[in-house]
Design a protein around this motif. Structure first.
Motif, mmCIF file in Angstrom:
data_model
loop_
_atom_site.group_PDB
_atom_site.id
_atom_site.type_symbol
_atom_site.label_atom_id
_atom_site.label_comp_id
_atom_site.label_asym_id
_atom_site.label_seq_id
_atom_site.Cartn_x
_atom_site.Cartn_y
_atom_site.Cartn_z
ATOM 1 N N GLY B 319 32.682 32.891 52.376
ATOM 2 C CA GLY B 319 31.319 32.388 52.390
ATOM 3 C C GLY B 319 30.422 33.034 51.346
ATOM 4 O O GLY B 319 29.399 32.465 50.970
ATOM 5 N N LEU B 320 30.800 34.235 50.884
ATOM 6 C CA LEU B 320 29.977 34.899 49.862
ATOM 7 C C LEU B 320 30.037 34.167 48.534
ATOM 8 O O LEU B 320 29.108 34.262 47.720
ATOM 9 N N ASN B 321 31.172 33.469 48.309
ATOM 10 C CA ASN B 321 31.299 32.584 47.153
ATOM 11 C C ASN B 321 31.018 33.266 45.818
ATOM 12 O O ASN B 321 30.233 32.802 45.015
ATOM 13 N N SER B 322 31.654 34.414 45.596
ATOM 14 C CA SER B 322 31.617 35.008 44.262
ATOM 15 C C SER B 322 33.046 35.406 43.921
ATOM 16 O O SER B 322 33.868 35.583 44.824
ATOM 17 N N PRO B 323 33.382 35.516 42.635
ATOM 18 C CA PRO B 323 34.761 35.872 42.269
ATOM 19 C C PRO B 323 35.201 37.192 42.885
ATOM 20 O O PRO B 323 36.341 37.314 43.341
ATOM 21 N N ASP B 324 34.275 38.163 42.936
ATOM 22 C CA ASP B 324 34.627 39.455 43.530
ATOM 23 C C ASP B 324 34.959 39.321 45.004
ATOM 24 O O ASP B 324 35.922 39.898 45.497
ATOM 25 N N ALA B 325 34.127 38.523 45.702
ATOM 26 C CA ALA B 325 34.352 38.343 47.129
ATOM 27 C C ALA B 325 35.671 37.619 47.367
ATOM 28 O O ALA B 325 36.413 37.948 48.296
ATOM 29 N N LEU B 326 35.982 36.657 46.502
ATOM 30 C CA LEU B 326 37.233 35.914 46.652
ATOM 31 C C LEU B 326 38.419 36.842 46.438
ATOM 32 O O LEU B 326 39.407 36.799 47.192
ATOM 33 N N ARG B 327 38.309 37.727 45.414
ATOM 34 C CA ARG B 327 39.384 38.689 45.192
ATOM 35 C C ARG B 327 39.562 39.568 46.420
ATOM 36 O O ARG B 327 40.679 39.777 46.894
ATOM 37 N N ALA B 328 38.435 40.048 46.960
ATOM 38 C CA ALA B 328 38.503 40.923 48.122
ATOM 39 C C ALA B 328 39.139 40.191 49.299
ATOM 40 O O ALA B 328 39.980 40.744 50.002
ATOM 41 N N ALA B 470 48.081 49.277 46.153
ATOM 42 C CA ALA B 470 46.830 48.532 46.260
ATOM 43 C C ALA B 470 46.357 48.057 44.897
ATOM 44 O O ALA B 470 45.753 46.992 44.781
ATOM 45 N N GLY B 471 46.649 48.832 43.850
ATOM 46 C CA GLY B 471 46.236 48.451 42.499
ATOM 47 C C GLY B 471 46.834 47.117 42.062
ATOM 48 O O GLY B 471 46.105 46.169 41.761
ATOM 49 N N PRO B 472 48.201 47.025 42.062
ATOM 50 C CA PRO B 472 48.812 45.737 41.725
ATOM 51 C C PRO B 472 48.356 44.605 42.636
ATOM 52 O O PRO B 472 48.153 43.472 42.172
ATOM 53 N N LEU B 473 48.180 44.898 43.940
ATOM 54 C CA LEU B 473 47.736 43.855 44.869
ATOM 55 C C LEU B 473 46.369 43.313 44.461
ATOM 56 O O LEU B 473 46.156 42.100 44.366
ATOM 57 N N LEU B 474 45.445 44.256 44.175
ATOM 58 C CA LEU B 474 44.110 43.812 43.765
ATOM 59 C C LEU B 474 44.170 43.087 42.431
ATOM 60 O O LEU B 474 43.429 42.126 42.200
ATOM 61 N N GLY B 475 45.084 43.556 41.543
ATOM 62 C CA GLY B 475 45.233 42.888 40.253
ATOM 63 C C GLY B 475 45.684 41.454 40.442
ATOM 64 O O GLY B 475 45.133 40.522 39.830
ATOM 65 N N TYR B 476 46.688 41.269 41.320
ATOM 66 C CA TYR B 476 47.185 39.921 41.572
ATOM 67 C C TYR B 476 46.094 39.061 42.207
ATOM 68 O O TYR B 476 45.896 37.902 41.827
ATOM 69 N N ALA B 477 45.366 39.667 43.164
ATOM 70 C CA ALA B 477 44.287 38.919 43.825
ATOM 71 C C ALA B 477 43.209 38.535 42.814
ATOM 72 O O ALA B 477 42.655 37.432 42.872
ATOM 73 N N ARG B 478 42.949 39.454 41.864
ATOM 74 C CA ARG B 478 41.950 39.153 40.816
ATOM 75 C C ARG B 478 42.390 37.947 40.004
ATOM 76 O O ARG B 478 41.607 37.012 39.768
ATOM 77 N N GLY B 479 43.685 37.922 39.607
ATOM 78 C CA GLY B 479 44.200 36.801 38.839
ATOM 79 C C GLY B 479 44.058 35.493 39.617
ATOM 80 O O GLY B 479 43.615 34.472 39.068
ATOM 81 N N THR B 480 44.415 35.547 40.904
ATOM 82 C CA THR B 480 44.327 34.342 41.735
ATOM 83 C C THR B 480 42.889 33.882 41.884
ATOM 84 O O THR B 480 42.582 32.690 41.789
#
Lengths: 149, 518
Positions: B319-328, B470-480
């Motif tokens: 619901g926050l609808n920002s790229p950072d929130a989506l990554r999180a 957690a680093g690679p996970l967040l990296g992958y989530a960032r890409g997605t």
């Protein structure tokens, strides 16, 4: 034509919701069926309703969009399947609980899950996995303490 | 890999459990059946991993029957789809393992292995499908299998909770069919990519927004967001432990996946109303889940409420609808799936060892010290305390919430923090009730064999691994998240770069050319 269908869909769905809110299992099942039929009519209406326009290219046009009819067909098949399953569950619930009153099934969150609802179940259809009554004994406990340490 | 194999890859994780599930219906010895089910789950995992690797740069599309995208049925795998597919496949392997380790002759005679396989197929289909009506079909395949698994064995509790679960989901499915119909009526297509294109061409449109909100209600019901999630805490503890673990870890996340797909890829024109709704529902759901967990005293009921809570966090992030929130939220999604799986596997061992479903057994740290450690790790992850992957993901979520800037975002963030605290209290109460103290001699302790304990340990190891990586996970989530941020990549992948030549939808009142002759 669309107006007629809108009224019809409204009637079907409201009858369905009315039945869904009742306490008898079979009425709930019927209610869901009514809702399913209302919904199917709704998809059919989306294609546009014309008496003189067939969805088949071999007949003379103008044509209506045939895709929603394919969707309805799928939805009907799925609806049959789920209704059959729901009826089976309803029958089994009746056999196990001994009554067909949804409200009398009670709310499980506050109760002992395996306790009876205060009604006699059909003795021929007792549930197949009754919880095992096993309390263990002190010697076994001491042995386990030794083994698992 | 060559082109043909690559274009068939999105079908592989769906067809593997479906085909082998059909084979499982044949009469055979238990050993064969277990090996076949396990092989099917492992094979699905392999295909899902291959798919995840192949979708790093591109969208893989399988056109069924060779029909091009907007006209035929397509399976489309992008990063989000293959990510979810892999998570579900991992849970599938653990589920089959636990089912194999806990023999249940009554349910197995009635094909619990085959039904589980069909459930996997339905889940994979809903992650990989490329159009809205197929999503409905996938939901039905998945749900019919889950209905059957819910009532299989027909104990009193299963029938009572199963009936409620089935009626709730059938009503939601009826709404989904209406939403499909309205979508087709408004935009004239059902393909996700084509829908995105057409709704973009139409611009912000109230009808499209209304359809979007209708879809939100449907997926909120499937994903157990607050007012529509009342069926969950009763249903999941009623089913056998192995099945319950898969239900809890994956089934609610399918609804969340559908929400992410619909509101990022498909209808991203007018995000105001859906986002406000998601934030509000998410904020309430988090608190409801946390308070519910405190109120219960049985293992899997407490855990079911934490599942509800985790759905709230995901709705909040979306619901926050920002790229950072989506990554999180994507990172939290992965953590939540794995930790829920681990928790339910731990609960299965704990219930088996103590012979009761209540958490007030006391002193089990004496018999199962490793399990106690695993539980503590998972509890920290669920509550989001360092040093766990849950902390990383939740910290990211809360930071995105604070950057959100609106009052509602602040309220939701406060709710997230508060409910984390309450969840921590609830889980530590379980810890002190079940593991801590001295075991009363009068109570029984049962030996739990290693094949039943091992999946719990391994799943906890996965939870720990998520913290380490957690680093690679967040990296992958960032890409997605970046890929989901603009839907051009998905549209290009599914529809290609050729301009579409679509005839207008016939309205039924076109004038027919008169035939020659008199």
């Amino acid at each position: 034509m669309e107006t007629l269908f809108a009224v019809l869909i409204g009637l079907l769905v409201s009858a369905g919701v009315f039945l869904l809110l009742s306490r008898t299992i079979i009425r709930v099942v019927l209610g869901l069926t009514f809702i399913a039929y209302g919904v199917n009519l709704a998809i059919l209406t989306v294609a546009g309703l014309r008496e003189e326009s067939p969805p088949l290219l071999t007949l003379e046009g103008p044509y209506v969009d045939p895709l929603p009819q394919a969707l309805v067909l799928t939805a009907i098949v799925i609806g049959f399947g789920t209704t059959a399953l729901l009826l089976t569950v309803a029958l089994r619930a009746y056999q196990v609980a001994g009554h067909d009153d949804v409200a009398a099934f009670g709310d499980n969150l506050a109760r002992n899950p395996d306790g009876p609802d205060g009604q006699h179940a059909d003795p021929e259809h007792l549930s197949p996995d009754t919880p095992e009554a096993d309390h263990g004994d002190v010697a076994e406990l001491e042995r386990l303490r030794g083994v698992m340490r | 890999m060559n082109g043909v194999l690559l274009s068939a890859l999105p079908l592989a994780p769906i067809l593997t459990p479906l085909g082998l599930g059909l084979l499982l219906l044949l009469p055979m010895r238990r050993g064969w059946r277990v090996s076949l089910a396990l092989a099917s789950a492992l094979l699905t995992l392999v295909f899902a991993l291959l798919l995840m690797n192949a979708t790093l740069g591109s969208v893989l599309v399988s056109e069924l029957g060779g029909w091009k995208a907007p006209f035929g049925i397509v399976m489309a795998a992008d990063r989000l789809g293959s990510f979810m597919s892999t998570l579900a496949a991992v849970c599938g392997v653990f589920t089959v393992w636990l089912m194999a380790a806990q023999p249940d002759p009554v349910r197995e005679r009635h094909h619990s292995f085959a039904l589980t396989s069909f459930l996997f197929a339905g889940v994979q289909l809903s992650f990989l499908t490329g159009d809205l009506f197929n999503l409905f079909v996938a939901f039905e395949v998945m749900l019919v299998a889950s209905y059957a698994l819910t009532v299989l064995g027909s104990t009193r509790e299963q029938l009572r909770e199963g009936f409620r679960y089935i009626v709730m989901n059938l009503s939601a499915s009826a709404l989904l069919v209406v939403a499909c119909g309205l979508t087709y009526g408004t935009l004239g297509t059902l393909n996700f990519a084509h829908l995105a294109q057409r709704s973009a061409a139409l611009g912000p449109n109230t009808t499209v927004t209304a359809v979007g909100v209708l879809l939100l209600i449907v997926f909120a019901a499937k994903g157990a967001l607050f007012p529509l999630g009342f069926w969950l805490p009763g249903t999941y503890p009623a089913v056998p432990p192995a099945t319950g673990a898969f239900f809890a870890a994956v089934l609610t996340k399918v609804g969340l996946y559908a929400l992410i797909r619909v509101f990022t890829t498909v209808f991203n024109q007018d995000p105001e109303l859906p986002n406000t709704l998601l934030l509000m529902l998410g904020a309430v759901t988090m608190l409801y889940g946390a308070l519910g967990a405190v109120s219960q005293r049985e293992w899997r009921r407490i855990l079911s409420f934490t599942v509800v809570g985790s759905v709230g966090y995901l709705a909040f992030g979306l619901g926050l609808n920002s790229p950072d929130a989506l990554r999180a939220s994507l990172a939290y999604l992965a953590v939540s799936v794995v930790v829920t799986l681990a928790m339910f596997l731990i609960a299965a061992v704990a219930e088996r060892a103590s012979g009761t479903r209540l958490v007030r057994a006391r002193g089990f740290i004496e018999f199962l010290p490793l399990l106690a450690a695993c539980f503590l790790l998972c509890a920290l992850t669920v509550a989001g305390l360092p040093p766990s992957a849950g902390f990383v993901a939740k910290f990211d979520l809360v930071r995105a919430g604070l950057e959100g800037g609106t009052t509602l975002a602040y309220v939701a963030t406060a709710s997230a923090l508060l409910s984390s605290l309450i969840t921590l209290y609830a889980l530590l109460r379980v810890w002190s009730g079940f593991f801590w103290g001295r075991h009363p001699v009068s109570e029984p302790v049962r030996r739990v064999r290693w094949p039943e304990r091992l999946p719990a340990y391994l799943a906890s190891a996965l939870v720990a691994a998520l913290a380490l990586f957690a680093g690679p996970l967040l990296g992958y989530a960032r890409g997605t998240a970046d890929e989901l941020g603009s839907n051009g990549h998905y549209i290009l992948g599914v529809l290609g770069d050729q301009p579409l030549n679509l005839p207008d939808r016939p309205k039924g009142d076109e004038v027919q050319e008169p035939e020659d002759g008199p």
